[in-house]
Design an enzyme around this catalytic site. Structure first.
Site, PDB file in Angstrom:
ATOM      1  CB  SER A 169      -0.869   0.005   1.267  1.00 36.68           C
ATOM      2  OG  SER A 169      -1.465   1.277   1.452  1.00 36.68           O
ATOM      3  CE1 TYR A 182      -4.702  -2.066   4.829  1.00 36.29           C
ATOM      4  CE2 TYR A 182      -3.526  -0.008   4.463  1.00 36.29           C
ATOM      5  CZ  TYR A 182      -4.159  -1.136   3.964  1.00 36.29           C
ATOM      6  OH  TYR A 182      -4.238  -1.329   2.613  1.00 36.29           O
TER       7      TYR A 182
HETATM    8  P1  NAD Z   1     -11.347  -6.124  -0.689  1.00 38.63           P
HETATM    9  O1  NAD Z   1     -11.956  -6.016   0.664  1.00 38.63           O
HETATM   10  O2  NAD Z   1     -12.203  -5.994  -1.885  1.00 38.63           O
HETATM   11  O3  NAD Z   1     -10.527  -7.467  -0.818  1.00 38.63           O
HETATM   12  C1  NAD Z   1      -9.818  -8.054   0.253  1.00 38.63           C
HETATM   13  C2  NAD Z   1      -9.837  -9.543   0.047  1.00 38.63           C
HETATM   14  O4  NAD Z   1      -9.065 -10.178   1.087  1.00 38.63           O
HETATM   15  C3  NAD Z   1     -11.264 -10.127   0.128  1.00 38.63           C
HETATM   16  O5  NAD Z   1     -11.412 -11.110  -0.864  1.00 38.63           O
HETATM   17  C4  NAD Z   1     -11.275 -10.747   1.516  1.00 38.63           C
HETATM   18  O6  NAD Z   1     -12.220 -11.788   1.664  1.00 38.63           O
HETATM   19  C5  NAD Z   1      -9.848 -11.258   1.574  1.00 38.63           C
HETATM   20  N1  NAD Z   1      -9.449 -11.648   2.926  1.00 38.63           N
HETATM   21  C6  NAD Z   1      -9.567 -10.961   4.084  1.00 38.63           C
HETATM   22  N2  NAD Z   1      -9.129 -11.712   5.104  1.00 38.63           N
HETATM   23  C7  NAD Z   1      -8.715 -12.888   4.581  1.00 38.63           C
HETATM   24  C8  NAD Z   1      -8.160 -14.062   5.122  1.00 38.63           C
HETATM   25  N3  NAD Z   1      -7.952 -14.195   6.447  1.00 38.63           N
HETATM   26  N4  NAD Z   1      -7.861 -15.087   4.288  1.00 38.63           N
HETATM   27  C9  NAD Z   1      -8.073 -14.982   2.950  1.00 38.63           C
HETATM   28  N5  NAD Z   1      -8.608 -13.890   2.384  1.00 38.63           N
HETATM   29  C10 NAD Z   1      -8.914 -12.856   3.190  1.00 38.63           C
HETATM   30  O7  NAD Z   1     -10.215  -4.986  -0.701  1.00 38.63           O
HETATM   31  P2  NAD Z   1      -9.090  -4.671  -1.788  1.00 38.63           P
HETATM   32  O8  NAD Z   1      -9.017  -3.199  -1.877  1.00 38.63           O
HETATM   33  O9  NAD Z   1      -9.273  -5.457  -3.022  1.00 38.63           O
HETATM   34  O10 NAD Z   1      -7.790  -5.150  -0.997  1.00 38.63           O
HETATM   35  C11 NAD Z   1      -6.846  -6.054  -1.549  1.00 38.63           C
HETATM   36  C12 NAD Z   1      -5.457  -5.697  -1.048  1.00 38.63           C
HETATM   37  O11 NAD Z   1      -5.095  -4.410  -1.564  1.00 38.63           O
HETATM   38  C13 NAD Z   1      -5.337  -5.588   0.482  1.00 38.63           C
HETATM   39  O12 NAD Z   1      -4.106  -6.167   0.887  1.00 38.63           O
HETATM   40  C14 NAD Z   1      -5.333  -4.092   0.717  1.00 38.63           C
HETATM   41  O13 NAD Z   1      -4.656  -3.756   1.897  1.00 38.63           O
HETATM   42  C15 NAD Z   1      -4.597  -3.614  -0.522  1.00 38.63           C
HETATM   43  N6  NAD Z   1      -4.802  -2.198  -0.827  1.00 38.63           N
HETATM   44  C16 NAD Z   1      -6.016  -1.725  -1.243  1.00 38.63           C
HETATM   45  C17 NAD Z   1      -6.141  -0.364  -1.528  1.00 38.63           C
HETATM   46  C18 NAD Z   1      -7.442   0.232  -2.021  1.00 38.63           C
HETATM   47  O14 NAD Z   1      -7.508   1.456  -2.136  1.00 38.63           O
HETATM   48  N7  NAD Z   1      -8.468  -0.527  -2.317  1.00 38.63           N
HETATM   49  C19 NAD Z   1      -5.061   0.494  -1.370  1.00 38.63           C
HETATM   50  C20 NAD Z   1      -3.848  -0.032  -0.925  1.00 38.63           C
HETATM   51  C21 NAD Z   1      -3.720  -1.371  -0.670  1.00 38.63           C
END
Ligand code: NAD
Length: 284
Positions: A169, A182
Site C-alpha cells: 500500500s 494497517y
Molecule cells: P477487498 O476487501 O475488496 O478485498 C480483500 C480480500 O481479502 C477479500 O477477498 C477478503 O475476503 C480477503 N481476505 C480478508 N481476510 C482474509 C483471510 N484471512 N484469508 C483470505 N482472504 C482474506 O479490498 P481490496 O481493496 O481489493 O484489498 C486487496 C489488497 O489491496 C489488500 O491487501 C489491501 O490492503 C490492498 N490495498 C487496497 C487499496 C485500495 O484502495 N483498495 C489500497 C492499498 C492497498
C-alpha cells in the site's frame, strides 16, 4: 475527459495485457474473490496463466471469478483458505499445486482494515490486521518458495524459478493516523519483501510489491461512493482520478512476467502520484 477535482465518473483503464505473456504459468492469488485480487486473477489469466482463486468468505464470488476466466478460455480453480491459518495455507498451496501441477507466481493480496484511534484500538483489532496482512503473506510466501526451490526454473515458461508480487500500500511509506495496525502491517510487508528479494535472488526467485493508492474496491467504499467524498479524495491524488482494480492488475502482470526479469526488491507504487506529496503542489 475533464481533470477537474470535482470529476466523479472517470474513464476506466483498459486491460492492455499482452496475450501469452504468462502462457503456461501457474499462479495463486489470495483474496481473489473481491476488488484488487479479483482483477489480478483475471488479469493474470488474460495473460495466459492458470489461476488458483483463493477466498475465505464469498465462495460464490470466487466461483464467479473462475467462471469469468473459463468463459474467456482460461483455466482457474477456487480454493478456500484463511491466510492467517498455517494449516489452511499449507492445504491451499498443496491443492493449488495438485490442480495445476506446480506454481510459478504468487500474489499474496488478501488484506483488511480494523480502524481505531490508538488509545481505543483493541489487541484483537491489532492482531487481526497483522495476522492477515503480514503473517498471512509470510505463510503463503513460505509455502510457495518451497515449491519454487524444489522445482527450479521451468525454462519453457519463464527465466525465473518463481515470482512473488506482494500487495502492499502507499501506507508502507505514508503514515496513517487512526490506522496504525494497517500502516504497520504494510511497512512490515515492505521490509519482508526486500529481505526476501535479497535472500532469494540467487535462486532466481524475484520478490516485488505493488503499492496501490486509492483504488475503487469494497475496502474503502466510503472514500469514493459520494461526489463529496470523491472530491475530497482527489485532494490526495495529483492525477485526479481514483484507481481502478485493473490499474493494479496491469502492474501485477508486468511484475510477474519476464519483462520485469531484472526487477526484484521494489515496490511499484500505482497511485496516481499520491506518494508525490500533493500537499506541496501549491505550497511549501
Ligand atoms: P477487498 O476487501 O475488496 O478485498 C480483500 C480480500 O481479502 C477479500 O477477498 C477478503 O475476503 C480477503 N481476505 C480478508 N481476510 C482474509 C483471510 N484471512 N484469508 C483470505 N482472504 C482474506 O479490498 P481490496 O481493496 O481489493 O484489498 C486487496 C489488497 O489491496 C489488500 O491487501 C489491501 O490492503 C490492498 N490495498 C487496497 C487499496 C485500495 O484502495 N483498495 C489500497 C492499498 C492497498
Amino acid at each position: 475527459m475533464t481533470t477537474q477535482a470535482t470529476t466523479f465518473n472517470t474513464d476506466l483503464p483498459k486491460q492492455r495485457t499482452i496475450p501469452d505473456l504468462l502462457a503456461g504459468q501457474k499462479a495463486l492469488v489470495t483474496g481473489a474473490n473481491s476488488g484488487i485480487g479479483r482483477a489480478v486473477a483475471i488479469g493474470l489469466a488474460r495473460a495466459g496463466a492458470e489461476v488458483a482463486v483463493n477466498y475465505v468468505v464469498g465462495e460464490e464470488e470466487a466461483n464467479k471469478v473462475v467462471a469469468e476466466i473459463e468463459a474467456a478460455g482460461g483455466r482457474a480453480h477456487a480454493i478456500y483458505a484463511d491466510v492467517s491459518n498455517e494449516d489452511d495455507v499449507k492445504a491451499m498451496t498443496a491443492k493449488a499445486i495438485e490442480a495445476m501441477g506446480t506454481l510459478d507466481i504468487l500474489v499474496p493480496n488478501a488484506g483488511l482494515q480494523r480502524d481505531a484511534a490508538a488509545a481505543e484500538m483493541t489487541l484483537e483489532q491489532w492482531n487481526k490486521v497483522i495476522s492477515v496482512n503480514l503473517t498471512g503473506q509470510f505463510l503463503c510466501i513460505r509455502e510457495a518458495v518451497k515449491e519454487f526451490v524444489r522445482r527450479g526454473v521451468r525454462a519453457d515458461v519463464s527465466v525465473a524459478a518463481g515470482k512473488i508480487v506482494c500487495m502492499s500500500s502507499v501506507h508502507e511509506v505514508i503514515p496513517w493516523a487512526g490506522h496504525i495496525n494497517y500502516a504497520a502491517s504494510k511497512g512490515g510487508v515492505h521490509m519482508m519483501m526486500q529481505s526476501l528479494a535479497q535472500e532469494l535472488a540467487p535462486q532466481r526467485i524475484r520478490v516485488n510489491a505493488i503499492g496501490p493508492g486509492a483504488i475503487r474496491t469494497p475496502i474503502n467504499t466510503e472514500a469514493w461512493n459520494t461526489p463529496e467524498a470523491y472530491t475530497d479524495l482527489m485532494r490526495l491524488v495529483p492525477y485526479k482520478r481514483i484507481g481502478e482494480p485493473e490499474d493494479i492488475a496491469n502492474a501485477a502482470v508486468f511484475l510477474a512476467s519476464d519483462m520485469a526479469d531484472y526487477i526484484t526488491g521494489i515496490t511499484l507504487f500505482v497511485d496516481g502520484g499520491m506518494t508525490c506529496y500533493p500537499g506541496f503542489a501549491t505550497g511549501g
